[in-house]
Design an enzyme around this catalytic site. Structure first.
Site, PDB file in Angstrom:
ATOM      1  N   GLU A 175       5.768   2.295  38.734  1.00 34.49           N
ATOM      2  CA  GLU A 175       7.121   2.810  38.493  1.00 34.49           C
ATOM      3  C   GLU A 175       7.751   2.279  37.205  1.00 34.49           C
ATOM      4  O   GLU A 175       8.899   1.839  37.184  1.00 34.49           O
ATOM      5  CB  GLU A 175       8.008   2.501  39.696  1.00 34.49           C
ATOM      6  N   GLU A 282       0.973   7.856  48.224  1.00 36.62           N
ATOM      7  CA  GLU A 282       1.995   7.454  49.194  1.00 36.62           C
ATOM      8  C   GLU A 282       2.579   8.691  49.876  1.00 36.62           C
ATOM      9  O   GLU A 282       3.768   8.975  49.778  1.00 36.62           O
ATOM     10  CB  GLU A 282       3.095   6.638  48.501  1.00 36.62           C
TER      11      GLU A 282
END
Length: 380
Positions: A175, A282
């Site tokens: 991220e 995810e």
């Protein structure tokens, strides 16, 4: 057409679960006949991993207690890969400069070795759950670039080397792209202290620690065109500058509201065009629109899992997996983020206490209708 499939699913459910309303089974697990307990007293011949054995590994995010008891049985029945959800993040595994907490990660790694499961590592460098110590000296002042690079290297060397041979792939940097469309990289202590090359350095250290591991960049909203384009720009720069990166992880935190099939296919095409492997790292399908900021539950806000919402979720899963199958030569793994609706991180984020039902197994570990939609492709 999805409604017709649901009717077929009901019949298939009887064959696969063999009477899901029975009492717990005490039958021992067998490699070819995995057993799912907690309300399922019959042998289930095939699991997700078996239906997709010619496509890609199917993984699941786990905590230390996931590899115990009935949750471990469900895991072994359906998955052949797993990712520690939290225990390998820097804060939990490296809480102080000179102290590591290995117990939880070791337990999961031992389970993977015992049952011959593939294992991913998550996440070596992240702006969250990093532990304040890594950015500060003993006086609480911010460390300089060289000190932070040294601490990063020590962390990566220690963790990656310990699980060398067990973990086949790492989310090296997590991220790093900003949520602000006017910025490329997220404002973080990593960026502020080291500079833009903190990403390249992390990959270099990880490659040195385990030359055989696959190294991934991992991010959310990686399908949304605006953020997708910035992620692509950053990845392209890494590839062109010979940074040792092998793949990109697309966090599939999606919902019944999106992404669209067109957006998903476009993103897969773009990332794979760089010569990178792609994984869905995810996966869950929320019942609610995406929100970034945490908030309180609103008065009158319902979290009921209605038949209408179930149908929309089923259709979303159907579409996602149809695309995944079409890209089997690109995708090297699909990992669900949590095992069942009994627990999901989405029960707490973005709204604390709002129940979500984002996975293929319900709160009793039974397959939902969406599960049968995902495995029905062999009959189509």
């Amino acid at each position: 057409m999805a409604y017709l499939k649901v009717m077929k699913n009901a019949a298939l459910a009887l064959l696969i679960t063999g009477g899901v309303l029975g009492c717990k089974s005490t039958t021992e697990e067998k490699e070819a006949e995995p057993v799912v307990q907690n309300g399922q007293n019959a042998t289930q011949q095939k699991g997700l991993k078996d239906y997709y054995k010619d496509y890609f590994p199917v993984g699941v995010a786990v905590a230390p207690n996931t590899v115990e008891g009935e949750s471990a049985e469900l895991l072994l029945a359906h998955f052949n890969s797993m990712t520690p959800e939290n225990v390998m993040k820097m804060g939990p595994i490296h809480p102080e400069k000179n102290r590591f907490h290995w117990e939880d990660a070791d337990k999961i790694a031992a389970f993977a070795r015992e049952h011959d499961l593939k294992m991913r590592g998550h996440a070596l460098v992240w702006h969250q759950q990093a532990g304040d110590w890594i950015f500060e000296d003993e006086n609480g002042k911010q460390v300089d670039r060289e000190e932070l690079l040294g601490r990063m290297k020590t962390h990566i060397d220690s963790v990656v080397s310990r699980y060398k041979g067990t973990i086949y792939a790492w989310d090296v940097v997590n991220e790093a792209i900003s949520d602000n469309p006017d910025e490329l990289l997220r404002k973080s202590a990593w960026l502020e202290i080291i500079g833009e090359d903190f990403i390249a350095k992390a990959f270099e250290y990880a490659r040195a620690a385990d030359p055989d591991a696959k190294l991934y960049y991992n991010d959310y909203n990686a399908i949304i065109p605006e953020k997708r384009d910035r992620i692509y720009k950053m990845l392209k720069s890494l590839v062109e500058n010979d940074v040792p990166i092998d793949g990109v992880g697309i966090q599939g935190h999606w919902s019944i509201f999106g992404p669209s099939e067109e957006e998903l296919r476009k993103a897969l095409d773009m990332y794979s065009s760089l010569g990178l492997e792609v994984q869905i790292t995810e996966l869950d399908v929320s019942l609610y629109p995406w929100e970034k900021d945490q908030r309180e539950l609103k008065p009158g806000e319902s979290d009921e899992f209605t038949p209408e919402l179930e149908q929309k979720q089923l259709e979303a899963y159907d579409m996602f997996f149809e695309v995944f199958r079409d890209y089997k030569d690109v995708l090297t793994g699909v990992t669900f983020w949590n095992l069942s609706d009994r627990y999901s991180w989405l029960d707490h984020y973005p709204v604390e206490g709002r129940k979500n039902y984002p996975l293929l197994f319900d709160e009793e570990f039974k397959p939902k209708n969406a599960y049968y939609e995902v495995i029905n492709f062999e009959e189509e």
